[in-house]
Design a protein around this motif. Sequence first.
Motif, PDB file in Angstrom:
ATOM      1  N   LEU A  53       0.791  -1.230   0.000  1.00 35.57           N
ATOM      2  CA  LEU A  53       0.000   0.000   0.000  1.00 35.57           C
ATOM      3  C   LEU A  53       0.822   1.280   0.000  1.00 35.57           C
ATOM      4  CD1 LEU A  53      -2.798  -0.942   2.597  1.00 35.57           C
ATOM      5  CD2 LEU A  53      -2.624  -1.558   0.163  1.00 35.57           C
ATOM      6  N   GLN A  54       2.141   1.174  -0.045  1.00 39.31           N
ATOM      7  CA  GLN A  54       2.955   2.383  -0.004  1.00 39.31           C
ATOM      8  C   GLN A  54       2.956   3.093  -1.347  1.00 39.31           C
ATOM      9  OE1 GLN A  54       7.139   1.804   0.683  1.00 39.31           O
ATOM     10  NE2 GLN A  54       7.604   3.969   0.406  1.00 39.31           N
ATOM     11  N   ASP A 243      -6.180   6.873   2.240  1.00 39.12           N
ATOM     12  CA  ASP A 243      -5.351   7.266   1.103  1.00 39.12           C
ATOM     13  C   ASP A 243      -5.214   8.773   0.989  1.00 39.12           C
ATOM     14  OD1 ASP A 243      -7.941   7.850   0.361  1.00 39.12           O
ATOM     15  OD2 ASP A 243      -7.929   6.666  -1.483  1.00 39.12           O
ATOM     16  N   THR A 244      -5.594   9.507   2.034  1.00 37.76           N
ATOM     17  CA  THR A 244      -5.408  10.960   2.026  1.00 37.76           C
ATOM     18  C   THR A 244      -4.210  11.343   2.887  1.00 37.76           C
ATOM     19  OG1 THR A 244      -6.952  11.282   3.871  1.00 37.76           O
ATOM     20  CG2 THR A 244      -7.862  11.392   1.637  1.00 37.76           C
ATOM     21  N   CYS A 277      -1.833   6.197   1.804  1.00 41.18           N
ATOM     22  CA  CYS A 277      -1.733   4.863   1.226  1.00 41.18           C
ATOM     23  C   CYS A 277      -2.245   4.857  -0.215  1.00 41.18           C
ATOM     24  CB  CYS A 277      -2.531   3.859   2.056  1.00 41.18           C
ATOM     25  SG  CYS A 277      -1.773   3.482   3.645  1.00 41.18           S
ATOM     26  N   ASP A 278      -1.708   3.949  -1.012  1.00 41.18           N
ATOM     27  CA  ASP A 278      -2.197   3.716  -2.369  1.00 41.18           C
ATOM     28  C   ASP A 278      -3.114   2.496  -2.312  1.00 41.18           C
ATOM     29  OD1 ASP A 278      -2.683   3.216  -5.012  1.00 41.18           O
ATOM     30  OD2 ASP A 278      -0.582   3.283  -5.641  1.00 41.18           O
ATOM     31  N   VAL A 311       6.262   3.702   5.926  1.00 39.08           N
ATOM     32  CA  VAL A 311       5.810   2.321   6.053  1.00 39.08           C
ATOM     33  C   VAL A 311       5.319   1.816   4.698  1.00 39.08           C
ATOM     34  CG1 VAL A 311       3.416   2.881   6.624  1.00 39.08           C
ATOM     35  CG2 VAL A 311       4.411   0.744   7.472  1.00 39.08           C
ATOM     36  N   ASN A 312       5.441   0.527   4.480  1.00 34.34           N
ATOM     37  CA  ASN A 312       4.863  -0.121   3.307  1.00 34.34           C
ATOM     38  C   ASN A 312       3.948  -1.238   3.788  1.00 34.34           C
ATOM     39  OD1 ASN A 312       4.250  -1.021   0.753  1.00 34.34           O
ATOM     40  ND2 ASN A 312       6.246  -1.975   0.364  1.00 34.34           N
ATOM     41  N   PRO A 313       2.678  -0.902   4.111  1.00 33.31           N
ATOM     42  CA  PRO A 313       1.776  -1.940   4.614  1.00 33.31           C
ATOM     43  C   PRO A 313       1.591  -3.058   3.589  1.00 33.31           C
ATOM     44  CG  PRO A 313       0.850   0.260   4.939  1.00 33.31           C
ATOM     45  CD  PRO A 313       2.022   0.402   4.028  1.00 33.31           C
TER      46      PRO A 313
END
Length: 317
Positions: A53-54, A243-244, A277-278, A311-313
């Motif tokens: 999600l990063q 994602d904001t 998040c993306d 972070v990269n969830p």
Amino acid sequence: MTNVSDLTEILADAPKNWGKWGPDDEIGSLNYLTKDEVLRGVRSVVSGEVHTLQRLIGDPKGDPVFPGREPAQREMILDESTWDGEDAPQFPGGLHYADDKLLAFLQGSTQYDALGHVWYDGQLWNGYDARTTIGGMEKASVEPIGDRGVVGRGVLLDMARHFGVDSIESRRTFGRDDLLECAESQGVTIEKHDILVIRTNHLQRFFDEGDAFYEDFCEPGLAYSPELVEWFHDTEIPNLVTDTIANEVTTDPNTGASLILHNALMRNLGVVFTEICDLEKLAAACAADNRWDFLYTAAPIKIHRATGSPVNPVVIR
């Protein structure tokens, strides 16, 4: 807009979880994510499909950041041209290598907020003195969150799809009833201790509009109400993921105050925030098979006394 109200007044009767997990707690509502909650999240895995999600740091199209922050700057330190000069480093066997460094706001990309990131009335999460932030976070920094990690059942609420838009426009707000109606329309139930993931796709407008995105800046998102805060409290939500850039409407339309939920949820209830998040590939996958829950995992980089951390969830469906 009304005259700006003071947070002390707005949140005078708001619930607090201070002391619930002891006087030294620094992870707040993440305490809800017990081993049983991890296993409950694992039971949401059906296909083994993985989504990260990063958002890309150093995106050629630009990095969305909160006004006042600057995008990350990556600098190349060593590359093959380094060995063009006579003073190049020498290694046995003829090794060459590349090296670079990053100058960045720790909250200038997909990131976790420390629980001590925001406050009012001179007190942080759990009642810690705001002066413990001077020179670095002595209390409620991001380090304990990174040390613990975040694992549990996540639920995506696709508010953009629910509202029938590609991306939610600036200033549009939604609340508790909207969240519950979205969940019902998706056929998913929000359960106690779920990690709440909310999609607006608002940042697509950053990539489409460029600098115009920041004119009269006010992101859409959740808006404060006592009912919303009580719902977070009663449902014992440990982590709000969006994602904001700021997870909530930037300026509350009813009170004129900024980022009320950062204080009502993070400072008072210990709800951990994850931002920027993306969610696009995850949302497309969830819509395709109508499965909106999953195993959510994340661990921000452990940085001593920091107010937040990249972070990269990782989501596993």
